[in-house]
Write a protein that holds these residues in place. Structure first.
Motif, PDB file in Angstrom:
ATOM      1  N   HIS A  52       0.844  -1.199   0.000  1.00  0.00           N
ATOM      2  CA  HIS A  52       0.000   0.000   0.000  1.00  0.00           C
ATOM      3  C   HIS A  52       0.883   1.255   0.000  1.00  0.00           C
ATOM      4  CE1 HIS A  52      -2.834   2.989   1.681  1.00  0.00           C
ATOM      5  NE2 HIS A  52      -1.955   3.175   2.654  1.00  0.00           N
ATOM      6  N   MET A  55       2.954   1.521  -3.470  1.00  0.00           N
ATOM      7  CA  MET A  55       2.238   1.375  -4.741  1.00  0.00           C
ATOM      8  C   MET A  55       2.613   2.528  -5.673  1.00  0.00           C
ATOM      9  SD  MET A  55       0.235  -0.380  -6.630  1.00  0.00           S
ATOM     10  CE  MET A  55      -0.271  -1.663  -5.494  1.00  0.00           C
ATOM     11  N   HIS A  59      -2.611   3.021 -11.915  1.00  0.00           N
ATOM     12  CA  HIS A  59      -3.762   2.627 -11.093  1.00  0.00           C
ATOM     13  C   HIS A  59      -3.472   2.849  -9.609  1.00  0.00           C
ATOM     14  CE1 HIS A  59      -5.822   1.012 -14.545  1.00  0.00           C
ATOM     15  NE2 HIS A  59      -4.695   0.393 -14.873  1.00  0.00           N
ATOM     16  N   ASP A  62      -6.525   3.541  -7.103  1.00  0.00           N
ATOM     17  CA  ASP A  62      -7.400   2.384  -6.886  1.00  0.00           C
ATOM     18  C   ASP A  62      -6.701   1.296  -6.079  1.00  0.00           C
ATOM     19  OD1 ASP A  62      -9.469   3.595  -8.300  1.00  0.00           O
ATOM     20  OD2 ASP A  62      -8.904   2.647 -10.197  1.00  0.00           O
ATOM     21  N   TYR A  63      -5.476   0.957  -6.453  1.00  0.00           N
ATOM     22  CA  TYR A  63      -4.744  -0.099  -5.752  1.00  0.00           C
ATOM     23  C   TYR A  63      -4.374   0.334  -4.335  1.00  0.00           C
ATOM     24  CZ  TYR A  63      -4.125  -2.316 -10.371  1.00  0.00           C
ATOM     25  OH  TYR A  63      -4.312  -2.894 -11.597  1.00  0.00           O
ATOM     26  N   PRO A 115       3.483  -2.971  -9.513  1.00  0.00           N
ATOM     27  CA  PRO A 115       2.124  -3.075  -8.961  1.00  0.00           C
ATOM     28  C   PRO A 115       1.430  -4.411  -9.228  1.00  0.00           C
ATOM     29  CG  PRO A 115       2.437  -0.931  -9.950  1.00  0.00           C
ATOM     30  CD  PRO A 115       3.658  -1.738 -10.274  1.00  0.00           C
ATOM     31  N   LEU A 119       0.006  -7.259  -6.470  1.00  0.00           N
ATOM     32  CA  LEU A 119      -1.334  -7.833  -6.398  1.00  0.00           C
ATOM     33  C   LEU A 119      -1.291  -9.354  -6.481  1.00  0.00           C
ATOM     34  CD1 LEU A 119      -3.370  -5.361  -8.661  1.00  0.00           C
ATOM     35  CD2 LEU A 119      -3.053  -5.301  -6.172  1.00  0.00           C
ATOM     36  N   LEU A 166      -8.357  -9.188  -5.468  1.00  0.00           N
ATOM     37  CA  LEU A 166      -6.990  -9.172  -5.997  1.00  0.00           C
ATOM     38  C   LEU A 166      -6.924  -9.880  -7.347  1.00  0.00           C
ATOM     39  CD1 LEU A 166      -5.204  -9.866  -2.625  1.00  0.00           C
ATOM     40  CD2 LEU A 166      -4.944  -7.765  -4.002  1.00  0.00           C
ATOM     41  N   ALA A 169      -8.621  -7.577  -9.935  1.00  0.00           N
ATOM     42  CA  ALA A 169      -7.811  -6.378 -10.187  1.00  0.00           C
ATOM     43  C   ALA A 169      -6.587  -6.693 -11.042  1.00  0.00           C
ATOM     44  CB  ALA A 169      -7.372  -5.747  -8.865  1.00  0.00           C
ATOM     45  N   SER A 170      -6.098  -7.923 -10.949  1.00  0.00           N
ATOM     46  CA  SER A 170      -4.884  -8.285 -11.699  1.00  0.00           C
ATOM     47  C   SER A 170      -5.175  -9.060 -12.984  1.00  0.00           C
ATOM     48  CB  SER A 170      -3.950  -9.106 -10.812  1.00  0.00           C
ATOM     49  OG  SER A 170      -4.542 -10.338 -10.445  1.00  0.00           O
TER      50      SER A 170
END
Length: 178
Positions: A52, A55, A59, A62-63, A115, A119, A166, A169-170
């Motif tokens: 976190h 990052m 993105h 968002d991430y 990133p 994830l 996760l 998102a990935s």
């Protein structure tokens, strides 16, 4: 010449015998399983916070927000786990060193992690965490600890949700250049 003897306060053994109807062997086995999960939880929390904090990329927002929410949820589990160990009369972890001895979640001390790799690493860690919780669930169930079983079921559901987020998102990020 008279020697001066320094008196140190005497430590008494703490009376931490919490009453429970679970068998003494069950308390030991359940406490061991929960303490290992607790160490994993702290390790997963810190790794999620690490990612976190570090990052980057298109993105980022968002991430960054996703991992912040995940880390809050993970940290919220720690007190419940530790207190459950105490409620049944067990002893819980006491230090970072103790966590390091028990944790099964690998640390990531890399200076830079892309990133998408973050994830995917957290995805794998959450999947493994779910499997470890299922194993602890069995131990608790086999020993008749229905309260801990119930708590673990909620934690599994939360972890599966993190895993799903996760994954989504990935997913396909390699093809879209993210």
């Amino acid at each position: 010449m008279t020697k001066v003897r320094m008196l140190r306060p005497q430590r008494k053994a703490a009376a931490l015998d919490t009453p429970t109807d679970l068998a003494p062997d069950a308390v030991v086995e359940i406490s061991r399983a929960l303490n290992t999960l607790l160490a994993d939880t702290f390790a997963l929390y810190l790794k999620t916070k690490n990612f976190h904090w570090h990052m980057s990329g298109p993105h980022f927002r968002d991430y960054h927000l996703l991992l912040d929410k995940h880390s809050e949820q993970i940290f919220a589990m720690t007190d419940d786990m530790a207190e459950r160990v105490r409620k049944i009369g067990g002893m819980t972890i006491r230090s970072i060193g103790h966590i390091a001895k028990l944790q099964r979640v690998d640390d990531n001390d890399a200076e830079f992690v892309p990133p998408l790799d973050m994830l995917r690493e957290l995805l794998a860690d959450n999947k493994a965490f779910t499997a470890n919780m299922r194993a602890a669930h069995k131990i608790c169930d086999d020993n008749g600890d229905v309260a801990t079983v119930s708590m673990i079921e909620v934690w599994i559901d939360e972890t599966e949700r993190r895993t799903w987020f996760l994954f989504e998102a990935s997913r396909g990020a390699d093809r879209t250049g993210h």
